[in-house]
Write a protein that holds these residues in place. Structure first.
Motif, PDB file in Angstrom:
ATOM      1  N   PHE A 182      -2.612   3.383   5.796  1.00 23.78           N
ATOM      2  CA  PHE A 182      -1.650   4.034   6.682  1.00 23.78           C
ATOM      3  C   PHE A 182      -0.460   3.142   7.004  1.00 23.78           C
ATOM      4  N   TYR A 183      -0.653   1.834   6.962  1.00 22.28           N
ATOM      5  CA  TYR A 183       0.393   0.914   7.399  1.00 22.28           C
ATOM      6  C   TYR A 183       1.161   0.304   6.223  1.00 22.28           C
ATOM      7  N   GLU A 184       0.755  -0.846   5.715  1.00 23.60           N
ATOM      8  CA  GLU A 184       1.517  -1.465   4.618  1.00 23.60           C
ATOM      9  C   GLU A 184       1.585  -0.557   3.397  1.00 23.60           C
ATOM     10  N   GLY A 185       0.512   0.169   3.121  1.00 16.95           N
ATOM     11  CA  GLY A 185       0.492   1.051   1.957  1.00 16.95           C
ATOM     12  C   GLY A 185       1.530   2.154   2.010  1.00 16.95           C
ATOM     13  N   GLN A 186       2.017   2.462   3.228  1.00 20.23           N
ATOM     14  CA  GLN A 186       3.053   3.477   3.391  1.00 20.23           C
ATOM     15  C   GLN A 186       4.376   2.860   3.832  1.00 20.23           C
ATOM     16  N   GLY A 187       4.484   1.539   3.762  1.00 16.65           N
ATOM     17  CA  GLY A 187       5.739   0.871   4.082  1.00 16.65           C
ATOM     18  C   GLY A 187       6.080   0.848   5.551  1.00 16.65           C
ATOM     19  N   ARG A 188       5.071   0.921   6.433  1.00 11.48           N
ATOM     20  CA  ARG A 188       5.367   0.851   7.856  1.00 11.48           C
ATOM     21  C   ARG A 188       5.659  -0.595   8.273  1.00 11.48           C
ATOM     22  N   LEU A 189       6.464  -0.704   9.323  1.00 11.89           N
ATOM     23  CA  LEU A 189       6.831  -2.013   9.853  1.00 11.89           C
ATOM     24  C   LEU A 189       6.025  -2.382  11.095  1.00 11.89           C
ATOM     25  N   ASP A 190       5.132  -1.508  11.549  1.00 12.95           N
ATOM     26  CA  ASP A 190       4.485  -1.683  12.852  1.00 12.95           C
ATOM     27  C   ASP A 190       2.996  -1.972  12.761  1.00 12.95           C
ATOM     28  N   GLY A 191       2.501  -2.413  11.606  1.00 16.30           N
ATOM     29  CA  GLY A 191       1.091  -2.764  11.488  1.00 16.30           C
ATOM     30  C   GLY A 191       0.833  -4.206  11.903  1.00 16.30           C
TER      31      GLY A 191
END
Length: 316
Positions: free
Chosen positions: A219-228
């Protein structure tokens, strides 16, 4: 946008006297036929303790989604739409003996939760497909209804998946089997896509698009989120990746569609994915929409698929 053609072969059990128009579940596993008992452990069901043909033989539509509460809401909604039971009826969880998954049935409709992510839905699908096989179900349509992050879409938009793709935008699902990489296609039924598009036009209640869906393992790095808890890239890197995904036809991101498409295709099931977007990932990473608005968003795939089922049964 090009629609990729695919076919779903029929597997006919020759021991059954059926018409050639019946399309039965096919299992790509010869071991099942030699088993005296098949225990569907995560459903708390077994062929030795339950009469699958009596319980599920009339099922024609299977809808799966992540949350057990959402799938309970869906079965109540579709039962009311089809006029199957009195309003307010509570439906028993068929898998009540386990807390892994929940399953509800109303007439020809089965509603099943699958949890979050490829491992969880993969386990559920193995047991669900075997259950339908043992029940001698035919001509099944299976649809995943859920939520997702959009790319370049207004929140609340519904995406009907044309092709499930991986994080590199390839229409493939990769799995390690006995230490070897096995790559399978992620075909979905193009005719079913068009039928769902028409149903959305019938309703004319919310924006609906057809596009590729990117399935990730995280859900986080795998989807390019900056908030993990971990992040090794910048906002500029994230934007470049998401815009490349959009250029490749990706319109939303979730974590189940690739294995769903792969397994349904391999077992002769006509399948589709219908997800609502909760945010535009180009605009941010966190969901700040009020709860009541999110609840209405989550009902949109249910209304679309409910209308499809009604129309398919000639009740629309």
């Amino acid at each position: 946008m090009v629609t990729l053609a695919t076919t779903h072969p029929c597997s006919i059990n020759l021991s059954l006297f059926v018409s050639n128009s019946d399309c039965f579940i096919q299992l790509s596993n010869p071991n099942i036929a030699t088993m005296q008992e098949d225990v569907l452990y995560h459903f708390n069901l077994s062929t030795s303790t339950h009469d699958f043909p009596a319980m599920f033989g009339d099922v024609k539509f299977v809808c799966v989604g992540g949350s057990s509460s959402r799938m309970r809401t869906f079965i109540k909604y579709v039962a009311a739409e089809l006029g199957l039971d009195h309003p307010g009826k509570e439906y028993t969880n068929i898998c009540a003996g386990t807390d892994r998954y929940a399953m509800y049935k109303a007439g020809p409709v089965l509603s099943v939760s699958h949890g979050m992510g490829i491992p969880s839905i993969g386990i559920m699908l193995h047991e669900l497909i075997k259950m339908l096989y043992h029940a001698r179900c035919s001509n099944i349509t299976i649809i995943r209804i859920g939520t997702s992050g959009g790319i370049g879409l207004e929140p609340g938009s519904v995406v009907i998946t044309q092709q499930a793709v991986d994080e590199c935008f390839k229409p493939e699902f990769e799995q390690i089997v006995l230490g070897k990489r096995v790559i399978r296609n992620t075909n979905l039924d193009p005719q079913l896509v068009q039928e769902l598009v028409q149903c959305s036009s019938d309703l004319n209640e919310f924006p609906t698009v057809v596009g590729n869906t990117m399935c990730t393992l995280d859900f986080y790095e795998g989807q390019g989120r900056l908030d993990g808890a971990l992040c090794s890239y910048t906002e500029k890197d994230k934007q470049a990746y998401l815009r490349a995904a959009h250029a490749a036809g990706v319109r939303n991101i979730e974590m189940e569609s690739s294995v769903f498409a792969t397994m349904c295709s391999a077992c002769g099931l006509k399948a589709a994915v219908v997800c609502v977007t909760l945010l535009d990932r180009l605009q941010g990473d966190q969901i700040n929409t009020p709860h009541d608005v999110l609840v209405e968003y989550q009902q949109r795939p249910q209304r679309l698929v409910g209308h499809f089922i009604k129309k398919s049964l000639g009740r629309a």
